[in-house]
Each structure stands twice: as structure tokens, then as C-alpha cells.
Write a protein that holds these residues in place. Structure first.
Motif, PDB file in Angstrom:
ATOM      1  N   ARG A  25       0.000  -0.117  -4.966  1.00 54.53           N
ATOM      2  CA  ARG A  25       0.849   0.390  -3.890  1.00 54.53           C
ATOM      3  C   ARG A  25       2.040   1.155  -4.442  1.00 54.53           C
ATOM      4  N   ASP A  26       2.652   0.627  -5.504  1.00 56.86           N
ATOM      5  CA  ASP A  26       3.864   1.229  -6.046  1.00 56.86           C
ATOM      6  C   ASP A  26       3.591   2.417  -6.967  1.00 56.86           C
ATOM      7  N   ASN A  27       2.439   2.411  -7.646  1.00 62.01           N
ATOM      8  CA  ASN A  27       2.186   3.430  -8.669  1.00 62.01           C
ATOM      9  C   ASN A  27       1.062   4.394  -8.338  1.00 62.01           C
ATOM     10  N   GLY A  28       0.325   4.121  -7.266  1.00 58.66           N
ATOM     11  CA  GLY A  28      -0.825   4.948  -6.959  1.00 58.66           C
ATOM     12  C   GLY A  28      -2.060   4.433  -7.690  1.00 58.66           C
ATOM     13  N   PRO A  29      -3.183   5.158  -7.646  1.00 59.32           N
ATOM     14  CA  PRO A  29      -4.438   4.714  -8.259  1.00 59.32           C
ATOM     15  C   PRO A  29      -4.263   4.369  -9.732  1.00 59.32           C
ATOM     16  N   LEU A  30      -4.870   3.246 -10.150  1.00 56.69           N
ATOM     17  CA  LEU A  30      -4.767   2.783 -11.538  1.00 56.69           C
ATOM     18  C   LEU A  30      -6.145   2.404 -12.055  1.00 56.69           C
ATOM     19  N   SER A  31      -6.316   2.502 -13.362  1.00 56.47           N
ATOM     20  CA  SER A  31      -7.565   2.062 -13.985  1.00 56.47           C
ATOM     21  C   SER A  31      -7.472   0.564 -14.269  1.00 56.47           C
ATOM     22  N   ARG A  32      -8.616  -0.041 -14.565  1.00 56.08           N
ATOM     23  CA  ARG A  32      -8.635  -1.473 -14.887  1.00 56.08           C
ATOM     24  C   ARG A  32      -7.811  -1.745 -16.143  1.00 56.08           C
ATOM     25  N   ARG A  76     -14.712   6.088 -23.541  1.00 55.09           N
ATOM     26  CA  ARG A  76     -15.028   5.380 -22.306  1.00 55.09           C
ATOM     27  C   ARG A  76     -14.160   5.896 -21.169  1.00 55.09           C
ATOM     28  N   LYS A  77     -14.814   6.226 -20.049  1.00 51.53           N
ATOM     29  CA  LYS A  77     -14.104   6.804 -18.917  1.00 51.53           C
ATOM     30  C   LYS A  77     -13.239   5.760 -18.209  1.00 51.53           C
ATOM     31  N   LYS A  78     -12.049   6.196 -17.781  1.00 52.40           N
ATOM     32  CA  LYS A  78     -11.144   5.335 -17.013  1.00 52.40           C
ATOM     33  C   LYS A  78     -11.314   5.675 -15.532  1.00 52.40           C
ATOM     34  N   VAL A  79     -11.872   4.733 -14.786  1.00 55.44           N
ATOM     35  CA  VAL A  79     -12.098   4.934 -13.352  1.00 55.44           C
ATOM     36  C   VAL A  79     -10.894   4.393 -12.598  1.00 55.44           C
ATOM     37  N   LEU A  80     -10.341   5.210 -11.729  1.00 53.57           N
ATOM     38  CA  LEU A  80      -9.145   4.834 -10.989  1.00 53.57           C
ATOM     39  C   LEU A  80      -9.495   4.047  -9.732  1.00 53.57           C
ATOM     40  N   LEU A  81      -8.768   2.961  -9.506  1.00 59.00           N
ATOM     41  CA  LEU A  81      -8.957   2.122  -8.326  1.00 59.00           C
ATOM     42  C   LEU A  81      -7.816   2.359  -7.346  1.00 59.00           C
ATOM     43  N   ASP A  82      -8.141   2.353  -6.062  1.00 62.21           N
ATOM     44  CA  ASP A  82      -7.123   2.559  -5.031  1.00 62.21           C
ATOM     45  C   ASP A  82      -7.410   1.629  -3.860  1.00 62.21           C
ATOM     46  N   ILE A  83      -6.399   1.405  -3.020  1.00 66.92           N
ATOM     47  CA  ILE A  83      -6.572   0.594  -1.814  1.00 66.92           C
ATOM     48  C   ILE A  83      -7.277   1.433  -0.755  1.00 66.92           C
ATOM     49  N   ASP A  84      -8.281   0.859  -0.113  1.00 66.87           N
ATOM     50  CA  ASP A  84      -9.012   1.564   0.943  1.00 66.87           C
ATOM     51  C   ASP A  84      -8.269   1.369   2.267  1.00 66.87           C
ATOM     52  N   GLY A  85      -7.603   2.423   2.721  1.00 66.47           N
ATOM     53  CA  GLY A  85      -6.792   2.329   3.927  1.00 66.47           C
ATOM     54  C   GLY A  85      -7.571   2.047   5.188  1.00 66.47           C
ATOM     55  N   SER A  86      -8.899   2.296   5.185  1.00 71.20           N
ATOM     56  CA  SER A  86      -9.715   2.089   6.380  1.00 71.20           C
ATOM     57  C   SER A  86     -10.394   0.724   6.399  1.00 71.20           C
ATOM     58  N   TRP A  87     -10.084  -0.123   5.418  1.00 76.15           N
ATOM     59  CA  TRP A  87     -10.777  -1.423   5.327  1.00 76.15           C
ATOM     60  C   TRP A  87     -10.530  -2.258   6.574  1.00 76.15           C
ATOM     61  N   ARG A  88      -9.290  -2.368   6.974  1.00 77.56           N
ATOM     62  CA  ARG A  88      -8.934  -3.083   8.204  1.00 77.56           C
ATOM     63  C   ARG A  88      -7.774  -2.378   8.890  1.00 77.56           C
ATOM     64  N   LEU A  89      -7.515  -2.767  10.115  1.00 80.15           N
ATOM     65  CA  LEU A  89      -6.401  -2.221  10.880  1.00 80.15           C
ATOM     66  C   LEU A  89      -5.181  -3.127  10.752  1.00 80.15           C
ATOM     67  N   ALA A  90      -4.036  -2.592  11.106  1.00 79.13           N
ATOM     68  CA  ALA A  90      -2.802  -3.373  11.168  1.00 79.13           C
ATOM     69  C   ALA A  90      -2.134  -3.077  12.504  1.00 79.13           C
ATOM     70  N   ALA A  91      -1.567  -4.106  13.128  1.00 79.86           N
ATOM     71  CA  ALA A  91      -0.898  -3.939  14.419  1.00 79.86           C
ATOM     72  C   ALA A  91       0.580  -4.254  14.269  1.00 79.86           C
ATOM     73  N   PRO A 212       7.112   9.747  -4.695  1.00 82.98           N
ATOM     74  CA  PRO A 212       6.482   9.748  -6.021  1.00 82.98           C
ATOM     75  C   PRO A 212       7.492  10.015  -7.128  1.00 82.98           C
ATOM     76  N   GLY A 213       7.473   9.148  -8.135  1.00 82.45           N
ATOM     77  CA  GLY A 213       8.334   9.335  -9.291  1.00 82.45           C
ATOM     78  C   GLY A 213       9.788   9.024  -9.052  1.00 82.45           C
ATOM     79  N   GLN A 214      10.139   8.571  -7.813  1.00 82.40           N
ATOM     80  CA  GLN A 214      11.536   8.258  -7.522  1.00 82.40           C
ATOM     81  C   GLN A 214      11.659   6.895  -6.850  1.00 82.40           C
ATOM     82  N   PRO A 215      11.234   5.831  -7.503  1.00 84.06           N
ATOM     83  CA  PRO A 215      11.376   4.509  -6.887  1.00 84.06           C
ATOM     84  C   PRO A 215      12.849   4.153  -6.713  1.00 84.06           C
ATOM     85  N   ALA A 216      13.169   3.577  -5.572  1.00 86.07           N
ATOM     86  CA  ALA A 216      14.556   3.196  -5.293  1.00 86.07           C
ATOM     87  C   ALA A 216      14.749   1.726  -5.640  1.00 86.07           C
ATOM     88  N   ALA A 217      15.601   1.461  -6.619  1.00 88.14           N
ATOM     89  CA  ALA A 217      15.875   0.074  -6.978  1.00 88.14           C
ATOM     90  C   ALA A 217      16.576  -0.630  -5.824  1.00 88.14           C
TER      91      ALA A 217
END
Length: 403
Positions: A25-32, A76-91, A212-217
Motif C-alpha cells: 500500500r505504501d510503496n506500490g507493487p513489490l517483488s517477493r 531470475r525475473k522479479k515478478v511484482l505483486l499488487d493488491i487487487d482492488g476488485s477483490w471485494r467491496l468496501a462500504a 508517490p515519493g513524498q510520504p508524509a511523516a
């Protein structure tokens, strides 16, 4: 002993999954490999955890990582993992500022449906909860909201509605939503998350609209509405300190009414705006505004709140300038007292206009910050429900690891 061991393993899995989700969530897609390095666990453990999350549909493989030069790395290829936004809904449901707002979105904040109802003057707690139930039942039926299709319902409550709904604070400033949770549990089967509106806004800004690139402490949020409310997020998490609670500004105006800050908070409140409109109307020095309001006192305030800072009447211009100066004082307090490295303002019409003008002036005076120290946020009016949805999503993923 075995049972305790199982519970311990489950807790450890939840913590590690939460950590993985938070990093993505904080850094975007990441590899294992990136995740293993950042979480400080073995690659095999990360492979097992992310494998389960891929099977569940929480994560998805976005593709192979590309080097800075635009080429795929060797070996060895680095495959990026991301959160699937369509997995479930939020209300999300927000109570306050004269409205009930509800909406359904994807896990990344994409709109599915939203509705709102005005809260009638003199509305009782029973009437308010009945309206909330009506809105939720309609939204749940249309969007098939249930355990397994939605992560939960987040409920945000403006500080001014706390007394009506029986919400109290302890000596540490933490809100007790027990009575409200009991009431919502009678008609909502989804997991519930509760929080002040300002905290929900800060969470939504952090999770749905990252810079992106500007996290607020230290991220301070100022909700400019009927009652000014603030919140502080440190490292993306709500700060629990008493001075950073959403009701702190209202408390300052009540406890220190003669102080400059207390007067500024009172001036931008609903009562302060009403008093200002009453004085302008009685003075009779606002012919353009009077004409727009058709000499109706009730419509006078409505038109005043719609006016921009280029209003035709001099008396109105002076009144709007005084509100701008009040917001400047409040924003200066947030910047200095909270040591905020970014401040987000949210609001509509008059409040947003005055706060934007104040922000523009202060941004030129403070130490230069890329993009400006003070900015207008993304959460307002029609998408205010995102404040609640963000709390529900955060609770499910970050606090519970999606388990």
C-alpha cells in the motif's frame, strides 16, 4: 498447549500478512524478494504467505520488474505483486455536517455507488439511526453487500454528533463507540469499524490518494465544515494523543474563548457563521447578496456560504477576508504545534474557498515544501463516504491481515 501454539501461529501469520499489505500500500507493487528484505523474513516464508494471498485473490501478479534503464533485469525475473482492488467491496457511512452520506467503492477507492440524505433540524438519535439503516439496507441490497463480498462498513462520525449518538471520550481522549456499534449490529452483518470523520478523511487521503515519493511523516487534516475538526496521522496511522483528537479545536474555543486561536475556531464554526450572517443582514450593507437571497434571512446565509472571495458587496468581502484570516491562524497552529510536514484541508463552498485562500498565503510564508505545505484534499461532499470505506478497508487488511 497445542491450541495456544495454533493461536500463536495464526497471530504471527496475521501480523506478517498485514505487514506485506501495508508495504505494498505504501510503496506500490513489490517483488517477493523486496518484501522478504523489508519484512525481514525468509524468502520461502514470503512465498508461502503471498501464495495464499494470490489464491484468495487479495494479491495479483502485475508483471515483471523493469530496471531504471527500461530493460528487464538479467537472471531470475522479479515478478511484482499488487493488491487487487476488485477483490471485494468496501462500504462507508459518514454522519455529520448536516448530512448522512453512504457509498460503496473498490478496495482502491473506485466509486461503485453513493447516496446522501440531509439530516433534518432537531433530528433525534432514533431518527438518525433509522435513516442510516434505510440507506444501508438499500445500498446492501443493490450491491449484494455481505461477508465474503465486502470487507466491512466503516462509520465516521463528526465530533458535533457525538453527544446525540451517545459517544463519549475517556481521559486519554479515545472515543467509545460501544452504543453505536450495538445499534449498527442490529441491521448490518458486515464487520464494523468506527472513527471520527477527520481521522477517516486522513486515512482515505493516505490510502486512496498517496503522493508517490513524498510520504508524509506527520500529516495533519483540517475538516472545514459546520465545526472545524482536525486529526494527525503519524506514519499513516492516527495519532492517539489528546491534543490531536478531532475535537481539540472546538475544545480550544470553549476553554480559551478569549485567545486568538479560540476566537478563530469560534468564527469558522456553524454558530460563528450564523452570527456573521445575522450581523450582515441586519446591517443592510449587502445589496447584491440581499438581491440574490430575495431578502429572505434563511436564504441569505445559504447565498453567503456560496459566495466566493470576489463577492460584489464590500461588507461581504470584509467578512470573507476575516474568515480567511481565521483559517490562516488555525492552519498556522496545525503546522507549528503538530509539526506537520503536510496539511490537507477538506470542505465545500465557503469553507473550502476561505481555507484555499489562507493556504495560498501561508504556503508562500512557510519553508518551501514541494507541492506546498498546505493543500486541498480529495475528500469532500460527494465522495465523503470514502472516509468510512477507508476505515473498513484498513481494519480488514492492515489490522487483521485479510483473515
Amino acid at each position: 498447549m497445542d491450541e495456544a501454539s495454533c493461536i500463536s501461529k495464526l497471530d504471527l501469520k496475521r501480523v506478517n500478512r498485514s505487514h506485506i499489505l501495508r508495504l505494498i500500500r505504501d510503496n506500490g507493487p513489490l517483488s517477493r524478494a523486496d518484501i522478504a528484505r523489508m519484512v525481514r523474513v525468509t524468502k520461502s516464508a514470503v512465498t508461502i504467505l503471498t501464495g495464499e494471498m494470490l489464491e484468495q485473490g487479495i494479491l495479483w501478479e502485475r508483471g515483471e520488474a523493469v530496471s531504471r534503464g527500461g530493460k528487464l533485469p538479467r537472471g531470475r525475473k522479479k515478478v511484482l505483486l499488487d493488491i487487487d482492488g476488485s477483490w471485494r467491496l468496501a462500504a462507508g457511512l459518514v454522519i455529520g455536517d448536516g448530512h448522512l452520506r453512504i457509498g460503496v467503492c473498490s478496495l482502491t477507492g473506485g466509486l461503485v455507488e453513493q447516496r446522501s440524505l440531509p439530516i433534518p433540524a432537531g433530528c433525534s438519535a432514533e431518527q438518525l439511526l433509522s435513516m442510516a439503516r434505510e440507506l444501508y439496507d438499500d445500498m446492501a441490497y443493490k450491491n449484494n453487500l455481505k461477508v465474503g463480498t465486502a470487507v466491512g462498513l466503516g462509520v465516521c462520525v463528526a465530533e458535533s454528533c457525538f453527544p446525540l449518538l451517545g459517544i463519549t471520550r475517556d481521559e486519554r481522549g479515545q472515543a467509545d463507540y460501544t452504543a453505536l456499534q450495538r445499534a449498527f449490529s442490529e441491521f448490518c452483518s458486515l464487520p464494523l469499524a468506527f472513527g471520527p470523520a477527520a481521522v477517516g478523511v486522513g486515512t482515505a487521503e493516505t490510502d486512496y490518494f498517496p503522493t508517490p515519493g513524498q510520504p508524509a511523516a506527520n500529516l495533519a487534516v483540517l475538516c472545514c465544515g459546520r465545526e472545524p475538526a482536525c486529526a494527525l496521522l503519524v506514519g499513516g496511522e492516527p495519532y492517539p494523543g489528546l491534543a490531536a483528537q478531532p475535537g481539540a479545536l472546538s475544545a480550544l474555543s470553549e476553554r480559551y474563548p478569549s485567545s486568538p486561536l479560540g476566537k478563530a475556531c469560534a468564527a469558522v464554526s456553524a454558530a460563528g457563521i450564523q452570527n456573521l450572517c445575522d450581523r450582515l443582514y441586519a446591517g443592510g450593507e449587502c445589496p447584491s447578496l440581499m438581491l440574490a437571497a430575495e431578502n429572505d434571512p434563511a436564504r441569505f446565509k445559504e447565498k453567503f456560504c456560496e459566495a466566493g472571495l470576489d463577492a460584489a458587496d464590500k461588507a461581504v468581502q470584509e467578512a470573507l477576508l476575516s474568515l480567511q484570516q481565521s483559517y490562516q491562524l488555525i492552519l498556522t497552529h496545525l503546522a507549528c504545534f503538530y509539526a506537520a510536514d503536510r496539511i490537507l484541508c477538506t470542505g465545500e463552498n465557503l469553507a473550502a474557498s476561505a481555507a484555499e485562500k489562507a493556504a495560498g498565503k501561508l504556503n508562500s510564508e512557510f519553508q518551501p515544501v514541494q507541492g506546498g505545505l498546505i493543500r486541498l484534499g480529495h475528500i469532500f461532499g460527494g465522495n465523503f463516504y470514502l472516509a468510512g470505506a477507508a476505515l473498513a478497508t484498513r481494519e480488514f487488511f492492515i489490522n487483521k491481515g485479510g483473515l
